[in-house]
Design an enzyme around this catalytic site. Sequence first.
Site, PDB file in Angstrom:
ATOM      1  N   ASP A  72      -1.418 -10.595  -2.663  1.00 52.36           N
ATOM      2  CA  ASP A  72      -1.542  -9.460  -3.574  1.00 52.36           C
ATOM      3  C   ASP A  72      -0.383  -8.510  -3.301  1.00 52.36           C
ATOM      4  O   ASP A  72      -0.178  -8.097  -2.152  1.00 52.36           O
ATOM      5  CB  ASP A  72      -2.888  -8.762  -3.332  1.00 52.36           C
ATOM      6  CG  ASP A  72      -3.061  -7.499  -4.160  1.00 52.36           C
ATOM      7  OD1 ASP A  72      -2.967  -7.593  -5.394  1.00 52.36           O
ATOM      8  OD2 ASP A  72      -3.290  -6.425  -3.563  1.00 52.36           O
ATOM      9  N   GLY A 115       0.832  -1.193   0.000  1.00 51.87           N
ATOM     10  CA  GLY A 115       0.000   0.000   0.000  1.00 51.87           C
ATOM     11  C   GLY A 115       0.869   1.246   0.000  1.00 51.87           C
ATOM     12  O   GLY A 115       2.098   1.193   0.041  1.00 51.87           O
ATOM     13  N   TRP A 116       0.223   2.403  -0.042  1.00 53.57           N
ATOM     14  CA  TRP A 116       0.954   3.664  -0.128  1.00 53.57           C
ATOM     15  C   TRP A 116       1.905   3.866   1.045  1.00 53.57           C
ATOM     16  O   TRP A 116       3.060   4.242   0.867  1.00 53.57           O
ATOM     17  CB  TRP A 116      -0.044   4.823  -0.205  1.00 53.57           C
ATOM     18  CG  TRP A 116       0.580   6.164  -0.396  1.00 53.57           C
ATOM     19  CD1 TRP A 116       0.681   7.175   0.522  1.00 53.57           C
ATOM     20  CD2 TRP A 116       1.223   6.661  -1.581  1.00 53.57           C
ATOM     21  NE1 TRP A 116       1.319   8.264  -0.012  1.00 53.57           N
ATOM     22  CE2 TRP A 116       1.662   7.974  -1.310  1.00 53.57           C
ATOM     23  CE3 TRP A 116       1.444   6.118  -2.850  1.00 53.57           C
ATOM     24  CZ2 TRP A 116       2.313   8.754  -2.258  1.00 53.57           C
ATOM     25  CZ3 TRP A 116       2.104   6.900  -3.804  1.00 53.57           C
ATOM     26  CH2 TRP A 116       2.528   8.194  -3.495  1.00 53.57           C
ATOM     27  N   ASP A 126       1.152  -4.991  -3.529  1.00 57.32           N
ATOM     28  CA  ASP A 126       0.755  -3.592  -3.714  1.00 57.32           C
ATOM     29  C   ASP A 126       1.957  -2.697  -3.422  1.00 57.32           C
ATOM     30  O   ASP A 126       1.937  -1.868  -2.516  1.00 57.32           O
ATOM     31  CB  ASP A 126      -0.427  -3.262  -2.791  1.00 57.32           C
ATOM     32  CG  ASP A 126      -1.095  -1.943  -3.139  1.00 57.32           C
ATOM     33  OD1 ASP A 126      -0.571  -1.231  -4.006  1.00 57.32           O
ATOM     34  OD2 ASP A 126      -2.124  -1.625  -2.529  1.00 57.32           O
ATOM     35  N   ASP A 148      -7.879   8.356  -8.562  1.00 55.28           N
ATOM     36  CA  ASP A 148      -6.821   9.304  -8.174  1.00 55.28           C
ATOM     37  C   ASP A 148      -6.124   9.904  -9.392  1.00 55.28           C
ATOM     38  O   ASP A 148      -4.950  10.264  -9.339  1.00 55.28           O
ATOM     39  CB  ASP A 148      -5.785   8.663  -7.240  1.00 55.28           C
ATOM     40  CG  ASP A 148      -6.339   8.387  -5.857  1.00 55.28           C
ATOM     41  OD1 ASP A 148      -7.429   8.912  -5.533  1.00 55.28           O
ATOM     42  OD2 ASP A 148      -5.706   7.646  -5.084  1.00 55.28           O
ATOM     43  N   TRP A 204     -11.791  -0.048  -4.329  1.00 55.85           N
ATOM     44  CA  TRP A 204     -11.172   0.527  -3.136  1.00 55.85           C
ATOM     45  C   TRP A 204     -12.132   1.582  -2.604  1.00 55.85           C
ATOM     46  O   TRP A 204     -12.419   2.553  -3.274  1.00 55.85           O
ATOM     47  CB  TRP A 204      -9.820   1.170  -3.438  1.00 55.85           C
ATOM     48  CG  TRP A 204      -9.274   1.781  -2.184  1.00 55.85           C
ATOM     49  CD1 TRP A 204      -9.516   3.045  -1.687  1.00 55.85           C
ATOM     50  CD2 TRP A 204      -8.452   1.136  -1.218  1.00 55.85           C
ATOM     51  NE1 TRP A 204      -8.893   3.218  -0.493  1.00 55.85           N
ATOM     52  CE2 TRP A 204      -8.233   2.065  -0.174  1.00 55.85           C
ATOM     53  CE3 TRP A 204      -7.897  -0.138  -1.119  1.00 55.85           C
ATOM     54  CZ2 TRP A 204      -7.462   1.760   0.950  1.00 55.85           C
ATOM     55  CZ3 TRP A 204      -7.125  -0.434  -0.009  1.00 55.85           C
ATOM     56  CH2 TRP A 204      -6.906   0.508   1.010  1.00 55.85           C
TER      57      TRP A 204
END
Length: 436
Positions: A192, A138-139, A194, A273, A416
Amino acid sequence: MRRALAVLMAASTLIAGTATAAQATGKGSRYVKVGYFTQWGIYGRAFPVKKLDTSGAAGKLTHVNYAFGNVSPDGRCYVDGGPGEGDPWADYQRPVPAEESVDGVADTWGEPLNGNFGQLQKLKAKYPHLKVLISLGGWSWSTYFSDAALTDASRKAFVSSCIDLYLKGNLPNPDGSAGGPGSLAGVFDGIDLDWEWPGSAGDVDTVYRPEDKRNFTALVTEFRRQLDALGRQSRKHYQLTAFLPASPATIDAGYEVREVMRKLDFATVQGYDFHGTWEATANQQSALRVPAGSPDNPDFSIENTINAWLQRGAPRSKLVVGIPYYGRGWTGVTGGRNGLFGTSTGAAPATYEAGYEDYKVLKTLPDAGFTVHRDLRAGTAWLYDGTTFWTYDDPKVVLRKTAYIRAQGLAGAMVWSLDGDDDNATLTRTISFGLR
């Protein structure tokens, strides 16, 4: 085209009706329907795993991706970091009360698996078709992905640690209560990836290198190798997927597309985004096609993103379109086209983060003086009250996107995140209807 759009819009009114048996179980469709469940959603948004059942979402999905698993500074999967680095309480330690439990039975202190992981175990028992993947990174938690992928030895150790923790299920058991050897076994069906982003800047502290591009390929290869080895022992196929960026520059910096896609079961592609309050212009964040009059040339859109991946060798049958269950908003907006492309003074006030609001809140704004505007060709919608502007996806937009997925022969849709939907899982039901 006008007749086709009218049919799509009319069909959206039927979404809440009775589903067929195939739809109710998530079977009978070749499309994947992936929803991200956020670890932290149980707090402010009061979205426990049980809501996937009571809303009807679980029966409409094929996959739930749990966000997120963290990567440690020494390149391992781990769940026991300090504040901000992990939440084992939410993951597997918290005794879930009966009113939040999928089966109505409260957890008790000392059970091997409580928290979200225990509830996912119960959800899978009720919906055997459902696959649950652990999403890594994730970010915020992609900080050390580059280090973990750097060498053959680091890749082997990283992948082994992730499989040991999430698939073999060997959770830490520091206080003698939840966790312990094998406590999580059988809950996750795969992994997954990311990593945001190989070869390109991500969050402020995220490490990245030019060699990330080849190292990502090597990392995916190592995950596939070790997952297959585990699968031979357990007679099961463990799935491997990845979340991929929209920007062509980011694709080119970080992905050997053909090689990576061969190792993945499918890949979810960023479909949102595209714009946000880091820019002064109120703009679309998730349009299917670039709206006429866009001030940016070239601009982002789902169509442009999918084409970018196809042109670099990705197979249509493995590309999954990302759909947002939230909107981006600006205030002090003047000019433009009913606010679209207008100039703003800043981010719109919102529940948890300025400029970011869940669909379940945005759907109520027409009752508060906002007008819904649409560009059917572009596949986008927005709300505007003369001052504040929100770009978002509603059921009509989502249905338009499922029609595009079908027409293009793509693999399905990803969302999401699931906690942004309303209590009736309206958007998830729309995806299921459109990809039946």
